[in-house]
Design an enzyme around this catalytic site. Sequence first.
Site, PDB file in Angstrom:
ATOM      1  N   LYS A  59       0.845  -1.202   0.000  1.00  0.00           N
ATOM      2  CA  LYS A  59       0.000   0.000   0.000  1.00  0.00           C
ATOM      3  C   LYS A  59       0.883   1.257   0.000  1.00  0.00           C
ATOM      4  O   LYS A  59       0.633   2.214  -0.723  1.00  0.00           O
ATOM      5  CB  LYS A  59      -0.920  -0.006   1.234  1.00  0.00           C
ATOM      6  CG  LYS A  59      -2.052  -1.030   1.126  1.00  0.00           C
ATOM      7  CD  LYS A  59      -2.769  -1.291   2.451  1.00  0.00           C
ATOM      8  CE  LYS A  59      -3.820  -2.394   2.273  1.00  0.00           C
ATOM      9  NZ  LYS A  59      -4.512  -2.772   3.511  1.00  0.00           N
ATOM     10  N   GLN A 103      -4.728  -1.545   9.832  1.00  0.00           N
ATOM     11  CA  GLN A 103      -4.641  -2.851   9.179  1.00  0.00           C
ATOM     12  C   GLN A 103      -5.222  -3.941  10.085  1.00  0.00           C
ATOM     13  O   GLN A 103      -4.891  -4.029  11.270  1.00  0.00           O
ATOM     14  CB  GLN A 103      -3.175  -3.155   8.824  1.00  0.00           C
ATOM     15  CG  GLN A 103      -2.972  -4.429   8.031  1.00  0.00           C
ATOM     16  CD  GLN A 103      -3.582  -4.410   6.633  1.00  0.00           C
ATOM     17  OE1 GLN A 103      -3.689  -3.361   6.001  1.00  0.00           O
ATOM     18  NE2 GLN A 103      -3.988  -5.565   6.148  1.00  0.00           N
ATOM     19  N   ASP A 129     -11.370   2.746   4.531  1.00  0.00           N
ATOM     20  CA  ASP A 129     -11.738   1.330   4.433  1.00  0.00           C
ATOM     21  C   ASP A 129     -13.248   1.149   4.361  1.00  0.00           C
ATOM     22  O   ASP A 129     -13.733   0.059   4.041  1.00  0.00           O
ATOM     23  CB  ASP A 129     -11.229   0.570   5.665  1.00  0.00           C
ATOM     24  CG  ASP A 129      -9.911  -0.153   5.411  1.00  0.00           C
ATOM     25  OD1 ASP A 129      -9.745  -0.687   4.301  1.00  0.00           O
ATOM     26  OD2 ASP A 129      -9.078  -0.176   6.331  1.00  0.00           O
TER      27      ASP A 129
END
Length: 313
Positions: A59, A103, A129
């Site tokens: 990422k 994460q 997200d």
Amino acid sequence: MSGNQNIARVLDGTAVAADIREALRARIVSFGAKHGRTPTLGILLAGDDPGSALYVKNKMRTSDDLGMTTILERLPESASFEEALSIVERFNRDASVDGILVQSPLPQGMGADAEQKIFEAIDAEKDVDGFHPLNVGRLVQARAPLAACTPSGVIELLDRSDIDIKGRQAVVIGRSDIVGKPMALLLLHRHATVTVCHSRTKDLAEVVSQADIVVAAIGRAAFVKGEFIKPGATVIDVGTNALTVRSDVEAIFGAESKKLSAFDKRGQVWCGDVHPEVACIAGALTPVPGGVGPLTIAMLMSNTVTAAEVRYS
Ligand code: GUN
């Protein structure tokens, strides 16, 4: 496997992800010209999960390549929930941070409900997200500016591969908050007739065999067999399972397979949730790796640029 013919068209997630990233460049340049800085993503990586470390590295690399900024905060496996929370709160307050990514999974020691509590603590405007309850609620109502990255990437892949969704039977295997549930909603909003299967589903193979579009997101290597699949169906494989036992690789891919040679060199290979024999039955199939994975990252970048733009609109 060796005598069989692969007939499925390969859906190239790597190529589609590259197109999505290229389309972002102009928006990133324009944001920079207006605001004198680049869209910025704050990342919290807690614990020692090797998969998570690799995802975060990819990422950050993609963000760099696009000329965006990432700020990485790391916490050890032993860190407390409060430490994670204080990093999220700092990112929330920091006006130069447009998007926040925590994460998953968090270390187990943080408690069973740590993830939901952390996602809820993220400023919903910065929730790239799409996991904050407000954004999940908006997703249910088909008005989410930021939706979960993997399911959003799957929709992009279907659209850009000219695969119709409207009116089709879609079966999602897996009901996670990160993939299964948002995937089902996005397919529903595109007018598919959606069924969600999971570990307690009776006659799962029979249900899946009705589907024109199958999305496999259960995290079990080669779980979806050829006999589950209606000939010609589109099969999207979200699984990335590490195989570390040689006999498993041989049983799934065959003694003469490239995967087994790769395993002999590296001691590990990736395997999706879909058995390789499905390539002989499906009409279209995503590879693992190189299918859904790159799309997730491209959609994260897209959500970060969107979050940055929306904050100033
Ligand atoms: N872990 C696996 N997939 C994801 C994802 O899409 N977002 C986050 N934050 N963690 C993940």
